[in-house]
Enzyme design. Structure first.
Site, PDB file in Angstrom:
ATOM      1  N   ASP A 131      16.404 -28.137  11.523  1.00 29.11           N
ATOM      2  CA  ASP A 131      17.808 -27.946  12.248  1.00 29.11           C
ATOM      3  C   ASP A 131      18.894 -29.082  11.881  1.00 29.11           C
ATOM      4  O   ASP A 131      19.372 -29.569  12.786  1.00 29.11           O
ATOM      5  CB  ASP A 131      17.680 -27.832  13.835  1.00 29.11           C
ATOM      6  CG  ASP A 131      16.446 -27.092  14.054  1.00 29.11           C
ATOM      7  OD1 ASP A 131      16.183 -26.031  13.374  1.00 29.11           O
ATOM      8  OD2 ASP A 131      15.890 -27.153  15.129  1.00 29.11           O
ATOM      9  N   GLU A 146      20.602 -17.582  16.306  1.00 34.04           N
ATOM     10  CA  GLU A 146      20.866 -18.917  16.949  1.00 34.04           C
ATOM     11  C   GLU A 146      21.665 -19.804  15.849  1.00 34.04           C
ATOM     12  O   GLU A 146      21.963 -19.395  14.871  1.00 34.04           O
ATOM     13  CB  GLU A 146      19.358 -19.633  17.094  1.00 34.04           C
ATOM     14  CG  GLU A 146      18.507 -19.420  15.829  1.00 34.04           C
ATOM     15  CD  GLU A 146      17.264 -19.780  16.190  1.00 34.04           C
ATOM     16  OE1 GLU A 146      16.645 -19.784  17.289  1.00 34.04           O
ATOM     17  OE2 GLU A 146      16.538 -19.931  15.169  1.00 34.04           O
TER      18      GLU A 146
END
Length: 565
Positions: free
Chosen positions: A35, A206
């Protein structure tokens, strides 16, 4: 964190304004991370990732900084749950932003599954980019589900007018909210609401990310399951930071030859240029642990209409970063130093990449410095045990030859060889091209060997030396579709840029093409403008340098077509 309208200032010191990709190799830092978000502070690039581990072990965040996108410095534990009274685990997806001399880091914590749990999106603040960061408000900034969106995976975007926006959302829903000037509280839209749902696609999962290029807003997100091979990045555009957004386009997908689970990206523009890089995580092919994720970045380019071109996970390493991350060694003394990968091997030594190419073009600059043995390229390698492997080896021998061998269970058989004067002490560009059972070996731009052998169809790529001291540089591994166009950065067919099938393409870097190979039955048209515009040159059945045509380092876009019957 994505900034709108990065200032037209000088690029960070040493930053290559036309970097093709992560030419110093992916992953670009060591360790399991995911991420990544990326920003630029005062001429330095900063990457803030999630620590990739089981949720209960995700209790801190590290950061990495670089002035040139090549050499990276690790900053440990810039934020720890010990400094956030309400956080205990699942510290996720940091989003950095600077405002009025303060550095803010937005984060998700606790992975809440309902409004009866404590957690969500928090904000920490520091006086320096490297922290230490401390909780700014003592509670979550967003601590509940709104519009079905789990409060995770936040991104902060500051528009040209100074308005800051918070984008976030998991469980298939995305929201946007206004951040007040202090960056620690939420504002309201003109209709009085605090949150506005902007879920851009039914495939949204997401990983929200917003960036602005020119007058266009690019909203990016991740799709698929993060533990599976279908994880990917898509985007949509709008004329406003809150939409409505146009149709979704895929920009990053897994590559079964390079890595799985590629997604959850950040994106950065090199200040003062139109060069953009996509930072993301991916899972090496040999890894089965879902948390075995590494950080990578590659170039992203836009066509004349502002459409993001799909990102290619390039496999390259020029060892300029002084490390050999991503390489796995056996035997010998392997070291990355002074911009090369060296080995001293009294016996057999190899270094392998975690790749699985079948139709492959592989190239490296090989210097056999001493010894009585050989050095070269491994490809289509399988079952790599401690002392044995199956696969092919194209090498340069100190005895004065170039050769191709096949190994089965550690037993090598010679398939072909040819004399090679000045084999020792000189850097040779060694390239193999394998399509089906047809294998060619090129040295310094000239085909020296061609064989038909189908014993090994797919496998890892790497380097090998036996009873020799050798140096390797400028390693490139690329797919080699049958009878397709290949382009090179040097006039002697060195510096492989890529191989291309039918269609419209952008070179990996503008004005980088110096020679090309166009097989019979194909044509390539070069253009000196983006989007197949401007002056053009068409080449058919060509194998030469572009200098004589006046087209060296001139190609901005090109088209590959089949011709004839």
């Amino acid at each position: 964190m994505a900034l709108a309208g990065l200032p037209a200032a000088a690029a960070p010191a040493g930053a290559p304004a036309d970097l093709v990709t992560a030419t110093a190799g992916n992953p670009f830092v060591d360790g399991w991370y995911a991420d990544p978000d990326v920003t630029v502070y005062d001429g330095t690039y900063w990457v803030f990732p999630t620590t990739s581990a089981p949720y209960d072990d995700q209790t801190y965040l590290d950061a990495f900084s670089s002035t040139d996108l090549v050499h990276w410095t690790k900053h440990e534990r810039v934020l720890d749950v010990a400094d956030v009274s309400w956080a205990r685990r699942a510290l996720w997806a940091p989003a950095p932003v600077e405002r009025d001399g303060k550095y803010y880091l937005y984060f998700g914590a606790n992975d809440i599954q309902g409004d009866d749990e404590l957690g969500g999106i928090g904000v920490a603040v520091a006086d320096r980019p490297e922290g230490p960061y401390v909780d700014a408000i003592g509670e979550p900034l967003v601590g509940a589900f709104v519009n079905g969106a789990q409060p995770i995976d936040q991104d902060v975007f500051v528009d040209d007018d100074g308005q800051a926006y918070l984008y976030y959302g998991g469980h298939g829903h995305a929201n946007v909210a206004l951040l007040e000037d202090g960056m620690t509280s939420l504002g309201r839209f003109e209709d009085g609401t605090t949150f506005r749902e902007i879920t851009p696609s039914e495939d949204y999962v997401e990983g929200s990310q917003m960036v602005k290029r020119g007058d266009t807003y690019y909203y990016m997100w991740s799709e698929g399951g993060w533990t599976g091979p279908d994880y990917a990045v898509s985007y949509a555009t709008a004329d406003s930071p809150v939409g409505p957004f146009g149709p979704a386009r895929r920009v990053l997908s897994q590559d079964p030859s390079v890595a799985r689970g590629s997604g959850h990206n950040g994106i950065v523009n090199v200040p003062g240029t139109d060069d953009w890089y996509l930072f993301y995580h991916r899972r090496p092919l040999s890894q089965t642990d879902p948390n075995a994720r590494v950080l990578a970045y590659d170039r992203v380019r836009f066509d004349a209409d502002g459409v993001m071109q799909p990102v290619t996970m390039h496999v390259q390493d020029d060892f300029a970063d002084g490390n050999s991350l991503g390489w796995s060694t056996s035997g010998g003394d392997w070291r990355a130093r002074r911009g090369a990968y060296t080995v001293e091997a009294s016996g057999q030594a190899r270094s392998l990449l975690d790749t699985r190419f079948s139709e492959v073009a592989q190239e490296a600059r090989v210097t056999l410095r001493g010894g009585r043995g050989d050095a070269g390229l491994l490809f289509r390698v399988s079952r790599p045990g401690a002392d044995v492997l199956d696969g092919y080896y194209a090498g340069i021998s100190a005895a004065g030859s170039v050769f191709l061998r096949s190994s089965q269970g550690g037993t090598w058989s010679r398939l072909a060889s040819a004399p090679l004067p000045r084999a020792v002490g000189r850097a040779h560009v060694l390239r193999v091209e394998a399509v089906g059972d047809r294998i060619e070996v090129h040295v310094d731009g000239t085909r020296r060997l061609a064989v038909t052998d189908g014993r090994h169809g797919r496998g890892m790529n790497g380097l090998r030396a036996a009873r020799a001291t050798a140096a390797f540089d400028d390693v490139v591994v690329a797919p080699a579709p049958d009878d397709a166009v290949a382009m090179y950065g040097d006039c002697d067919h060195g510096a492989l840029l890529g191989t291309y099938a039918e269609g419209d393409h952008l070179p990996p870097a503008p004005d980088a093409v110096s020679s090309l190979r166009v097989p019979p039955g194909w044509a390539v048209t070069l253009f000196d403008g983006p989007g197949q515009t401007g002056a053009s040159l068409t080449k058919t059945a060509s194998d030469g340098c572009l200098v004589d045509d006046g087209w060296n380092d001139r190609t901005e876009s090109f088209r590959v077509e089949r011709v004839g019957g």
